[in-house]
Motif scaffolding. Structure first.
Motif, PDB file in Angstrom:
ATOM      1  N   GLU A   1      13.823  -8.376   6.690  1.00 33.89           N
ATOM      2  CA  GLU A   1      14.707  -9.113   7.580  1.00 33.89           C
ATOM      3  C   GLU A   1      13.973  -9.579   8.831  1.00 33.89           C
ATOM      4  O   GLU A   1      14.505 -10.374   9.616  1.00 33.89           O
ATOM      5  CB  GLU A   1      15.916  -8.269   7.977  1.00 33.89           C
TER       6      GLU A   1
ATOM      7  N   TYR B   1      13.537  -4.033   1.202  1.00 37.00           N
ATOM      8  CA  TYR B   1      13.937  -4.158   2.599  1.00 37.00           C
ATOM      9  C   TYR B   1      12.775  -3.903   3.554  1.00 37.00           C
ATOM     10  O   TYR B   1      12.871  -4.171   4.749  1.00 37.00           O
ATOM     11  CB  TYR B   1      15.115  -3.217   2.914  1.00 37.00           C
ATOM     12  N   GLU B   2      11.689  -3.402   3.000  1.00 36.14           N
ATOM     13  CA  GLU B   2      10.454  -3.199   3.759  1.00 36.14           C
ATOM     14  C   GLU B   2       9.317  -3.446   2.794  1.00 36.14           C
ATOM     15  O   GLU B   2       9.526  -3.424   1.575  1.00 36.14           O
ATOM     16  CB  GLU B   2      10.422  -1.778   4.338  1.00 36.14           C
TER      17      GLU B   2
ATOM     18  N   MET C   1       9.723  -5.130   7.978  1.00 32.60           N
ATOM     19  CA  MET C   1      11.000  -5.236   7.284  1.00 32.60           C
ATOM     20  C   MET C   1      11.220  -6.671   6.835  1.00 32.60           C
ATOM     21  O   MET C   1      10.866  -7.619   7.548  1.00 32.60           O
ATOM     22  CB  MET C   1      12.134  -4.758   8.193  1.00 32.60           C
TER      23      MET C   1
ATOM     24  N   GLU D   1      19.138   2.261   1.829  1.00 31.66           N
ATOM     25  CA  GLU D   1      17.896   2.163   2.595  1.00 31.66           C
ATOM     26  C   GLU D   1      17.687   3.470   3.373  1.00 31.66           C
ATOM     27  O   GLU D   1      18.657   4.116   3.788  1.00 31.66           O
ATOM     28  CB  GLU D   1      17.976   0.992   3.589  1.00 31.66           C
ATOM     29  N   CYS D   2      16.440   3.857   3.555  1.00 31.05           N
ATOM     30  CA  CYS D   2      16.156   5.092   4.300  1.00 31.05           C
ATOM     31  C   CYS D   2      16.377   4.830   5.781  1.00 31.05           C
ATOM     32  O   CYS D   2      15.583   4.159   6.443  1.00 31.05           O
ATOM     33  CB  CYS D   2      14.720   5.546   4.050  1.00 31.05           C
ATOM     34  N   ARG D   3      17.448   5.348   6.319  1.00 34.09           N
ATOM     35  CA  ARG D   3      17.792   5.101   7.716  1.00 34.09           C
ATOM     36  C   ARG D   3      16.759   5.692   8.655  1.00 34.09           C
ATOM     37  O   ARG D   3      16.478   5.129   9.718  1.00 34.09           O
ATOM     38  CB  ARG D   3      19.178   5.687   8.021  1.00 34.09           C
TER      39      ARG D   3
ATOM     40  N   ASN E   1      13.444   6.081   8.212  1.00 37.45           N
ATOM     41  CA  ASN E   1      12.257   5.237   8.286  1.00 37.45           C
ATOM     42  C   ASN E   1      12.563   3.886   8.937  1.00 37.45           C
ATOM     43  O   ASN E   1      11.714   3.333   9.646  1.00 37.45           O
ATOM     44  CB  ASN E   1      11.656   5.045   6.896  1.00 37.45           C
ATOM     45  N   CYS E   2      13.763   3.364   8.727  1.00 39.29           N
ATOM     46  CA  CYS E   2      14.147   2.130   9.417  1.00 39.29           C
ATOM     47  C   CYS E   2      14.098   2.332  10.932  1.00 39.29           C
ATOM     48  O   CYS E   2      13.752   1.406  11.677  1.00 39.29           O
ATOM     49  CB  CYS E   2      15.545   1.695   8.995  1.00 39.29           C
TER      50      CYS E   2
ATOM     51  N   ASN F   1       9.184  -0.682   0.221  1.00 34.54           N
ATOM     52  CA  ASN F   1      10.370   0.126  -0.054  1.00 34.54           C
ATOM     53  C   ASN F   1      11.501  -0.704  -0.627  1.00 34.54           C
ATOM     54  O   ASN F   1      11.830  -1.788  -0.118  1.00 34.54           O
ATOM     55  CB  ASN F   1      10.828   0.826   1.227  1.00 34.54           C
TER      56      ASN F   1
ATOM     57  N   TRP G   1      10.593   1.601  12.185  1.00 36.51           N
ATOM     58  CA  TRP G   1      10.239   0.182  12.199  1.00 36.51           C
ATOM     59  C   TRP G   1      11.027  -0.593  13.252  1.00 36.51           C
ATOM     60  O   TRP G   1      10.580  -1.639  13.714  1.00 36.51           O
ATOM     61  CB  TRP G   1      10.462  -0.421  10.798  1.00 36.51           C
ATOM     62  N   GLN G   2      12.184  -0.068  13.633  1.00 39.90           N
ATOM     63  CA  GLN G   2      13.011  -0.736  14.636  1.00 39.90           C
ATOM     64  C   GLN G   2      12.864  -0.110  16.016  1.00 39.90           C
ATOM     65  O   GLN G   2      13.621  -0.428  16.920  1.00 39.90           O
ATOM     66  CB  GLN G   2      14.475  -0.711  14.178  1.00 39.90           C
TER      67      GLN G   2
END
Length: 391
Positions: A324, A243-244, A322, A254-256, A258-259, A247, A262-263
């Motif tokens: 996505e 997803y990254e 990411m 998924e590690c929320r 760390n997301c 990662n 990135w977001q």
């Protein structure tokens, strides 16, 4: 905003102590005596409690205790820190509390206490399943100690565990790296999350010095990329999705925290060197340990208000990490213009070179149109992302 009216917030706590500095590590970490550790944890609690009023309109969604090796400080100090957070912050929405631990630094009893205190996700530093490779890295544990720590964590009920791995190590072959991947996934049950990074020779580290002297043989860039592609191939075969860039997770793990980085979600960092992003202002605590111990509430520095151009740049080069990618609709909503109007030439050039692609759909919104790196683009991601700097 949440239904409660509170804005979402991630919290990072830097605990900079370790048993011994690894030979590749350039993180803000070092060994320390017990008095220094105690003074630091007291200062960390003071900073955390003293900052609470500034974040009263936020609800804490994620917490990450990182380092260094947080598990080298006595467990009661970690319990005390989490208690301070609970006392002073809104934690009703907090669903992920991660703590980094290293094998050989944590007992089954400590793991049980971490879990009772509210830690529900562990990140265990392994790097390799081969003891000779661990020795080369300067790690202070063995594969056997890792397995003991991992099993102890499972025994006390941790059901969300990340394992850190590293490739392109000195003298490492593809087959030896593949064995590490196989050994980790063969754990029972296998980890929910795997972070797999290629070794980077950071300036100022013993590895960098030895490499410059010609005394450190590391795999060449082509071998490094082969290892990366083997990571993706093997882990996807075993049920993990990437997803990254580095990662991999089983669905829903998924590690929320760390997301959030990135977001570009808002987060606040506590402890020396810890960075924050609040209302498009970036700032960071001083890295001076003595200063922090004397004045934990007065260490914020480098306050920088991000202008619209900088926000756009970050939206692109962070979001493209990411798989996505980034949403064209969200970009327009945030900045009042289309992505094409700002980055049209860059996007067209990189699509023609096979480095970027536009597609519809995501796990969260099937109608969303997104821009993402291709497999080839991931291999040269730094080159692609640099083109989104507007200055």
């Amino acid at each position: 905003m949440k239904e409660s009216g509170l804005k979402r917030l991630g919290m990072y706590f830097h605990i900079p102590f370790c048993v011994k500095k690894c030979l590749y590590c350039d993180f803000l970490s070092a060994p320390a005596d017990e008095a220094t550790k105690k003074g630091y944890m007291e200062a960390l609690c003071e900073e955390t409690a003293g900052s609470a009023l500034k974040y009263k309109k936020y609800g804490v969604e994620t917490i990450f205790l990182g380092g260094g090796t947080p598990s080298v400080v006595p467990v009661e100090w970690v319990e005390g820190l989490i208690s301070v957070i609970r006392e002073h912050y809104h934690m009703e929405q907090c669903s992920e509390v991660t703590m980094e631990v290293n094998p050989g630094t944590v007992s089954p009893q400590a793991l049980e206490r971490y879990k009772m205190a509210g830690v529900n996700r562990l990140s265990i530093g392994l790097q390799s399943s081969h003891n000779e490779e661990l020795a080369v890295l300067g790690r202070v544990h063995t594969w056997e100690q890792f397995m003991e720590t991992y099993q102890a964590a499972r025994d006390v009920g941790f059901d969300n565990i990340n394992v850190d791995l590293m490739s392109a190590l000195p003298g490492q072959t593809l087959s030896r790296y593949r064995e590490t991947l196989e050994n980790v996934v063969a754990l029972t049950p296998s980890p929910e999350h795997i972070s797999a990074y290629g070794l980077i020779l950071e300036e100022g580290t013993p590895f960098y010095v030895n490499y410059e002297k010609g005394c450190l043989a590391v795999p060449d860039e082509d071998t490094d990329r082969v290892m990366y592609h083997e990571t993706k191939r093997f882990l996807e075969k075993m049920g993990y999705h990437r997803y990254e860039i580095s990662n991999f997770a089983r669905e829903g793990y998924e590690c929320r925290h760390n997301c959030g980085y990135w977001q570009r979600e808002e987060y606040v960092g506590f402890g020396i060197g810890a960075a924050s992003l609040i209302e498009n202002v970036r700032f960071q605590n001083s890295s001076d340990l003595k200063h922090y111990l004397q004045e934990p509430m007065g260490c914020g520095q480098g306050f920088h208000v991000l202008n619209r151009r900088e926000q756009m740049e970050e939206f692109m080069f962070l979001g493209l990490r990411m798989t996505e990618g980034v949403s064209l609709e969200v970009f327009q909503k945030l900045f009042g213009c289309t992505m094409e109007s700002v980055y049209g030439d860059v996007i067209q050039k990189n699509r023609q070179e096979g480095l970027l692609e536009i597609f519809s759909g995501s796990r969260t919104d099937e109608d969303c149109v997104r821009l993402a790196l291709t497999e080839f683009g991931i291999d040269v991601s730094n080159y692609v992302m640099a083109q989104f700097l507007l200055s």
